[in-house]
Design an enzyme around this catalytic site. Sequence first.
Site, short mmCIF file in Angstrom:
data_model
loop_
_atom_site.label_atom_id
_atom_site.label_comp_id
_atom_site.label_asym_id
_atom_site.label_seq_id
_atom_site.Cartn_x
_atom_site.Cartn_y
_atom_site.Cartn_z
CD GLU A 1 33.79 47.71 41.44
OE1 GLU A 1 33.05 46.79 41.29
OE2 GLU A 1 34.37 47.85 42.69
CE LYS B 1 43.56 49.58 46.11
NZ LYS B 1 43.13 50.44 47.35
CG PHE C 1 32.95 48.43 46.43
CD1 PHE C 1 33.09 47.24 47.04
CD2 PHE C 1 33.71 49.70 47.16
CE1 PHE C 1 33.93 47.27 48.08
CE2 PHE C 1 34.40 49.36 48.27
CZ PHE C 1 34.41 48.32 48.69
NE ARG D 1 46.00 40.14 51.35
CZ ARG D 1 45.81 41.23 51.46
NH1 ARG D 1 45.79 42.25 50.43
NH2 ARG D 1 45.90 41.88 52.61
CD GLU E 1 38.08 52.53 49.69
OE1 GLU E 1 38.59 53.65 50.00
OE2 GLU E 1 38.17 51.20 49.86
NE ARG F 1 36.25 46.88 51.56
CZ ARG F 1 36.69 45.59 51.44
NH1 ARG F 1 37.98 45.46 51.21
NH2 ARG F 1 36.16 44.81 51.01
NE ARG G 1 41.45 47.81 55.18
CZ ARG G 1 41.52 47.85 53.84
NH1 ARG G 1 41.44 48.76 52.79
NH2 ARG G 1 42.02 46.57 53.38
#
Length: 567
Positions: free
Chosen positions: A260, A262, A352, A427, A312, A267, A282
């Site tokens: 996708e 970025k 997304f 992460r 986003e 966000r 975020r």
Amino acid sequence: MTDFKEFADVCKQIEHISSSLEMTDVVSDMLKSISTEELPVVTHFVMGDVFPAWSVEQLGVGTSLLYSALSESSGLSLKEIEDLVRSTGDIGETAVAALGKKKKNKKKNQASLSFFSEDAASVSISIMDVFERFLDISRYSGAGSQSSKMRNLQFLFNSSSSEEARYLARLTIEDLRIGVGEGIVRDAISKAFDVPAGDIERGFMLTNDLGLVAVAAKEGGIEEISKLRMELDRPIKMMLAQVTPSIEAAIKDLGMLAVEWKFDGARVQIHKKGDSINIFSRRLENVTLSLPDIVEAVKLHVKADSAILEGEAVAVDENGAPRAFQDILKRFRRKYDVETMVREIPLTLNLFDILYLNGDVLMDQSLLRRREQLVACVENCDSIKVDEQVLTDDVNVVNDIYAAALNGGHEGVMLKNPEASYSPGKRGKNWLKKKPIMETLDLVVIAAEWGYGKRANLIGSYALACFDPEDGKFLPIGKVATGFSDEQLAELTEVFSELIIGESGREIELKPDVVFEIAFEEIQKSTNYGSGYALRFPRLVNVREDKSPEEAETIDRIESIYLSQRG
């Protein structure tokens, strides 16, 4: 009810412990010893938080108000309080010293306490007393709110011993400085109530509230934890991406990729319940009132009774091209005359992911399955659309998408594991990001220095830190003093003046809250900084108002960049 003194005693004990396992034991014992009502409060307090991350309640006490409250409670002048901050280097030690030197001025103290119709000096305060006063403080706004907040703070300090005041003062600015983070509290809950840490972590992922998880663990163990659910209007932490050194490396790690763009945007997490829409940044701040165009787009084009979506928000010009990131932040910050800003800086929403749909939690499903449901419930139009996604393991195809994203003015590409579930706040390699080689780092400002000469009243040099998620600590990695305009320094000085928690000469210690995007030439090994690394030629690129301190670069990421430089 448990006295706040008992909490302060535990904090003092933890402050002198270096072992995470020992800290866990002490926190666990405390959690076992308190009532169910106190449990969520203490769970947050021991991490230096007053409210859970998702809560709309914000304490909002800056250092200037705290200094004034200490001045009024101790009888010392404001200058004497400021001098104590400089000499002790810590607001907690300042409170100890100030109340230890408390001047006998009963008339003044009694006048300040008449608002409460009780003599604070004659009573001890419980943990719940402190929480309820903090809750009152968070709800004051408008004319007279500062004086109301002040009276509550005075009551608390006048009710405290000097030792209690150390942790009360730190808690007031939500920086307890005892080294207890989410990981230690998670393990402490697990040990206290004999529930596997994995189940505690799962409950935390769903609720974003260790206080709720602790209560469930105490009341019913694994069975009660299993009943915890994701709820609308209670935002969860957003899944994070790890940087990949190359597209080839990403394919080697993941095989088939979901590719996708970025986007160069901000966000957002969107919660829809009928026509009620709430949008969270975020940092989990509610930004709904600043984004009426996004609210309207979701109402009209998301065909679901209830949903939690992620995407986003991108600021665009008259040609649909992305505008500077700072323009997006203007939209997020705007609280008045919002409609004018909507016309000046229109936003588009690129969705997304979907985590919740019509009562069903989707985050355990694969990315591909979640995306199918996202596509099915969104009507694409100019203002809102589902981000395009390509499944491929072909390097050339990914390179073409990457080039198209950069040519479109965006940051690069996201490379995702199509079979991966959604992991809040994590992460890892299930989500990778590829950006141009000139990488920047998002680092937390933890200290600073006042300037010289004509900049003597400006904060002009900033100490930076990366994040160690294992123990929740910020590790120094260098300083930055270039890339700032005078106007920007003035704005930042105003922001950081309310985050000062210690001062010594020109040096000031800051509550870790603000994230800088920093460009650099090289990462070097260094014994001068706690991280073990230093930045060569750092310079400011942006202030990342959209990022929380815990989203800063990790120490593992710093080490990875250092090793990659060496080939």
